[in-house]
Each structure stands twice: as C-alpha cells, then as structure tokens.
Write an enzyme that holds these catalytic residues in place. Structure first.
Site, short mmCIF file in Angstrom:
data_model
loop_
_atom_site.label_atom_id
_atom_site.label_comp_id
_atom_site.label_asym_id
_atom_site.label_seq_id
_atom_site.Cartn_x
_atom_site.Cartn_y
_atom_site.Cartn_z
N ALA A 16 0.85 -1.30 0.06
CA ALA A 16 -0.11 0.18 -0.09
C ALA A 16 1.37 1.09 0.24
O ALA A 16 1.32 2.37 -0.65
CB ALA A 16 -0.91 -0.15 1.05
N LYS A 17 1.59 1.33 0.85
CA LYS A 17 2.61 1.90 0.54
C LYS A 17 3.32 2.42 -0.18
O LYS A 17 3.46 3.52 -0.96
CB LYS A 17 4.03 2.16 2.50
CG LYS A 17 4.87 2.93 2.34
CD LYS A 17 4.73 4.36 3.29
CE LYS A 17 5.76 5.41 2.33
NZ LYS A 17 7.04 5.86 3.42
N LEU A 18 3.84 1.08 -0.37
CA LEU A 18 5.09 1.43 -2.09
C LEU A 18 3.70 2.64 -3.00
O LEU A 18 4.42 2.77 -4.44
CB LEU A 18 5.64 0.35 -2.29
CG LEU A 18 6.32 0.34 -1.54
CD1 LEU A 18 7.73 -1.37 -2.11
CD2 LEU A 18 7.86 1.22 -1.74
#
Lengths: 306, 308
Positions: B169-171
């Site tokens: 999700a962060k990437l």
C-alpha cells in the site's frame, strides 16, 4: 520533357541537377534565387513564382521543407493553383502531411490536374547520384506519365496506390528509423556506463545477433508471425530485458524505450504467450491498433513491382 | 510493555520521542550512539546491538533507511533474531521491500515472534506531531494488542492485510504520487511555454474538477464498481481533449510523455468500441495488461463511505 522544379535546397537542388544531367529541360524556382545559380548556368530557365512555372510546363516537381511551405507553393497566393493548366501533373517530393496532400489533391482535381505524393528516401548522397527510392501515391495514369522523369531521380520508383500512400510509407520509414536510433542510444549508454569500453562495444555488438540483424528479415518474421517452431521464447525474452533493466537501475541509466518493451512483454506473458516465440507479442499491438498485418509466405515472397 | 527502538534517524527519532513522551519505557539502538543521547537523558537505555534490544524489550520497532539495513539489523550478526522469544512482537516502520518483510515474517514466526510491516507516510513533521499515516500488514492479533503504541505517533492507522500488504500500500501510494508529480511537471511546462503565467495556471488548475478532487476520490463511482456506462464525460470527449492538449505540446515543442501514453490508451479504447462509455473505461486496458480484475461491489463501497 520540360519540367518545372520548385524548392532547390539540399535535396531539391540535387534532384533537379540529376534531372538536368539526364537531359530534362528545367524551369526552376526557389525563395532564394541564389540556390538556382548552377542549374541556370547549365541551361535551366528561372521563374519568379510557382504560378509562373505552372504557366510554362505540364509537369511540376516540388521539394519543400514541410506542409506549410507546400501549402503556400501549391494553394497560396502566387501558388500553382492560380495558373495551372488542365492535364498538368504535380509531384510533391517533400515529406508532407497526408491530410494536406488529400486536400490539395482535391483542389487540383477540380481543375483537371493530378497531384502525386512521391517522398524520397536515401539522403543527399543518393539524391546527387539519382539513386533515391521514391514511394509514389496518386492517380496511376499520371504516375505512368511522369515516371520517365522520376526515373532520373530514383533507381527505385515504386507506385503505392492512392494519394498520400507514398507518404504513409515514408512516415513509417522515418519514424521507425528514428526510434531505432533512440533505442540504440539507450543500449549503448547502458553498455558503456556498466563497464564496457565504447570502442569494444562497437566491435563486438556488430558480431552478435543485433549487429547481424537485417531489419527486412525482422519485418518478414513479424508479417509471417511464425510462432512455430519457437525460436526465442517470449518468457525468456522478458527475463533478459528484466536483467538489463536491473543492470540499468544499478548503473543509473534510464531506459525509456526499453522499459516500454519490458511492459509489452509482461503484458504478453499475462496474455498467456510466455511459451510462444517472441514475435507472438505482435498480436498485442495489432489488437490495440485494431488491424491485422499477417501475411502468408506466398504473399510475402511474391513481388508486386515485377 | 517495554519498547525497543532501532534507527533514530529523522523519522525514527521523532517516533521514538512520541513513544517515550507517552510514558513508555524505551531501550534504543542506533549505529551512531550519539543519536541515543536525548533518549538516555529522558530515562531510556542504550543497547549495544539489536540482539540486546530484542532481549530486553517486549515489542521492537525498526525505522531504517533500506532493505539491506533492515536485513542486517534483523537477521545479521547480533541481530534481533538471535534473542527472539515467543510472545514478542516486531514492527518494521521502514519503507522496505515486500520480499524482505515476508522473509522476516517467516523467519521470526519460527521463533514465535509476530511480525508486522508498518511503513509510515507523513514525514518528520507528521511524526513529531503524531500525525502519521501507518499502513500495517502481517500478524493482526499482535497489531491489535499493540495498537495503542501506533496511536501515539499516527493519527491514521490502517490494518491493510497479511504480511507485506502495508508495504505494498505504501509503495503504490508513493508511486501514484511520483506519477502525479511527473504529470504536473508536464502540464505546467506546456502551459507556461504556451504562454500562461505560472501563478495564473496554478490557480486555474486547482479550481477545476481534477484540482478539487483528492487523488483517490471518485474511484467509488466508476473504477471500483466497474460501472463505466453511466457518464456525462465520454471517452470520445476525453479523447478529443487529450488530442487538443497534446497538440499544444507539439506546437510549443514540449515533450508530453505521460500525456501521450494516456492518449494512446484512449485511442486503443476507441478501437475497442468504447466511444460512448465513460472516460475512465481505459482503466480496463491496464487490468487486461496486468491480468487482474479490480472490483469492489457498489454496496460495499457505500457502507465504507457511510462509515466515514
């Protein structure tokens, strides 16, 4: 044949000289009168405007930088359209816009005049030698009329069909050739920055499959889309491009076009083509463009120009 | 609970300060021992190595620059794994590689230690203010048991899914931001080169439909429910606008790489016969290329939005 020639730049000047050398009588014009000096010395006549040329001859050749200049010369004030006589054939040797060519073709046709597009390939040296390749679109009868003149310019004068079709070929030719240069630049910068001397890269790549590749063979493979027997498995091609991509990331070399090729291979793998020959990915672009390019070997090997 | 914290850089320092400020007992470690001084002064303890941190703490956080460093701290000599004991928990706050966090999860599970990947978004200022977004993946019971710790430095703490989900999700969030930046650079350079004053352009762009929308808003109408047939803005219209926009780039000699890619997708969509469908319909092309179907039923979306 007395021929009008408009546009005496590097290409136009050389082509006009070829015509003159082969015995054609020229009437020439250019926005820079200086450009005509050698041709005039060798016996050509000068005309002050395109309209003045159209008044004197029934075959007019134009070799201009692009669509804007062609539009001025053909359709603008003092342009060919003002005084051109029915039966005249105008041949545009420029690399022009197919859309503009069609519009001009229509305007001239209403005056009983045929416009052909005949962009040339081969650059200045072959223009000087009269050994260019010409791809000609437009009325076939008009093509036959002017072919003797065009043969003085090109050793390959090829009829392509309706107006604009010569230009279609030229635009495919040039855009692909330019993109190939750019993708070569990506590979050569990667090879050099990753540690191989440029000189050595030049020597050894020439001996590999890339150096030995003839584009015309590669095109044949794509037209035939011969997926059996599998020569180079698509999944393996993806792995190789991925390794190059990783090397480029480590080396700090951006690979814009090669990245696009990698995405294409991933898409092909997802479409179930991993175990087919790498040419199978052609189907993706065909689907995108909603067109089919596949030929049989018999079709590929029969020669339309013979 | 006693908390271990490894990596006191610009992010880690702020997060550890929040934890200590909330009254938690801290044992810290950093390759630069001087980074620990403030924490020791405030009552924390400096450990000699990661193994010592894990031995003393019940819960260990790492906030480190990159996967290789996380691997060394977790699995290397005198790493966390050497003193791992059942019942402990390890949360990695670094932006790490998915493969690495999954490997950590597997290795620590063998020792009975729960692992979550919990990368954060919001920068040092967000960390200092306790206003980070935290994307958590991995052992859900361990996350729930220690959720209070995350609340001391994050105001938007989301459990995303199994191990690696937080990192993914962060990437993907980062990547969306990078593409948007590149797109903004593209349209601003075209706009300014074509003669619009930068400030005026910025104000104009902010006021439009795209400018007013948060990046991921609006996906609930068409993309997520896969409803591309009720629209007032058709692919035909979008294609026309994209064509006109890229013509401006050509006229003023500005390369428009991303715009051209988007335009090419629209051409492809028209060739599929999608002219009258929504302009969002080209998103289906990427799904096809990726071999994946992204869909959330409309009633599920509605419930999520109502809960907000």
């Amino acid at each position: 044949m007395r021929i009008g020639f408009i546009g005496l730049g590097t290409m136009g000047g050389a082509m006009a000289a070829s015509l003159q050398r082969r015995g054609h009588d020229l009437v020439v014009s250019d926005v820079r009168p200086d450009a005509a000096r050698e041709l005039l010395d060798a016996g050509a006549a000068w005309a002050g405007s395109p309209a003045a040329i159209a008044d004197l001859v029934e075959v007019v050749l134009t070799s201009l930088p692009g669509p804007d200049e062609f539009e001025d010369v053909a359709l603008g004030p003092g342009g060919l359209v003002q005084s051109v006589r029915p039966g005249t054939v105008i041949v545009d040797l420029s690399t022009n816009s197919p859309k503009l060519l069609k519009r001009a073709h229509h305007s001239f046709a209403q005056r009983g005049v045929q416009l052909l597009d005949a962009p040339v390939s081969g650059g200045a040296p072959r223009a000087r030698d009269g050994t260019l390749t010409l791809w000609v679109g437009g009325d076939e009868h008009a093509f036959e009329t002017v072919k003797p003149a065009l043969d003085a310019i090109g050793s390959q004068v090829l009829y392509m069909g309706p107006i604009g079709n010569g230009t279609v070929v030229k635009l495919v030719n040039n855009s692909v050739a330019i993109a190939i240069n750019q993708v070569l630049m990506e590979g050569l910068t990667l090879g050099t920055k990753a540690g191989v001397e440029p000189k050595r890269l030049w020597e050894v790549l020439g001996r590999g499959s890339l150096g030995q590749l003839r584009i015309v063979d590669r095109m044949a493979a794509l037209f035939l889309r011969q997926v059996e027997p599998v020569g180079f498995r698509l999944g393996l091609a993806q792995k190789d491009v991925l390794l190059a991509r990783e090397l480029a990331a480590e080396s700090g070399v951006p690979l814009r076009l090669i990245d696009a090729a990698y995405s294409e291979l991933v898409e092909a793998v997802n479409a179930g083509l991993a175990d087919q020959d790498v040419v199978a990915s052609t189907a993706l672009q065909e689907r995108r463009a909603n067109t089919d390019i596949v030929l049989t070997r018999a079709e590929l090997e029969s020669d339309t120009d013979r | 609970v006693k908390i271990g914290f490894i990596g006191l850089g610009s992010m880690g320092r702020e997060i550890a300060t929040r934890l200590q400020g909330a009254g938690h007992e801290l044992v810290v470690h950093d390759i630069r021992p001087e980074a620990a001084t403030a924490f020791v002064t405030a009552g924390g303890r400096l450990a000699a190595d990661p193994a010592e941190v894990m031995r003393e703490a019940d819960v260990v956080f790492t906030s480190l620059p990159e996967p290789a460093v996380v691997e060394a701290v977790a699995l290397g000599a005198r790493g966390l794994i050497e003193s791992a004991q059942p019942g402990k928990a390890y949360f990695d706050l670094s932006t790490n590689s998915v493969t690495t966090v999954r490997e950590l999860y597997r290795r620590f599970a063998l020792e009975g230690v729960a692992v979550c990947d919990a990368p954060v978004s919001g920068g040092p200022a967000g960390a200092a203010a306790g206003k980070l977004s935290i994307y958590v993946g991995g052992d859900e019971p361990a996350f729930e048991a220690h959720r209070g710790l995350f609340d001391t430095f994050g105001d938007n703490v989301t459990y995303v899914g199994a191990i690696g989900a937080g990192t993914i999700a962060k990437l993907m969030h980062q990547c969306a931001g990078f593409i948007v930046n590149a797109a903004i650079a593209e349209v601003f350079t075209v706009g300014v080169r074509a003669g619009v004053e930068p400030l005026a352009l910025w104000r104009a762009l902010r006021s439009g439909a795209v400018g007013r929308r948060r990046t991921f808003d609006g996906m609930e109408n068409q993309f997520l429910p896969h409803d591309f047939d009720r629209t007032t803005f058709t692919l035909t219209l979008a294609h026309k606008d994209a064509r006109l926009a890229t013509e401006v780039g050509r006229e003023f000699d500005v390369p428009m790489r991303l715009s051209q890619l988007a335009f090419d997708d629209m051409c492809e969509g028209l060739e599929r016969g999608w002219a009258a469908r929504s302009s969002f319909v080209t998103m289906l092309l990427q799904e096809e290329r990726a071999g994946v179907h992204v869909e959330v039923p409309v009633e599920v979306l509605r419930k999520v939005l109502e809960a907000e």
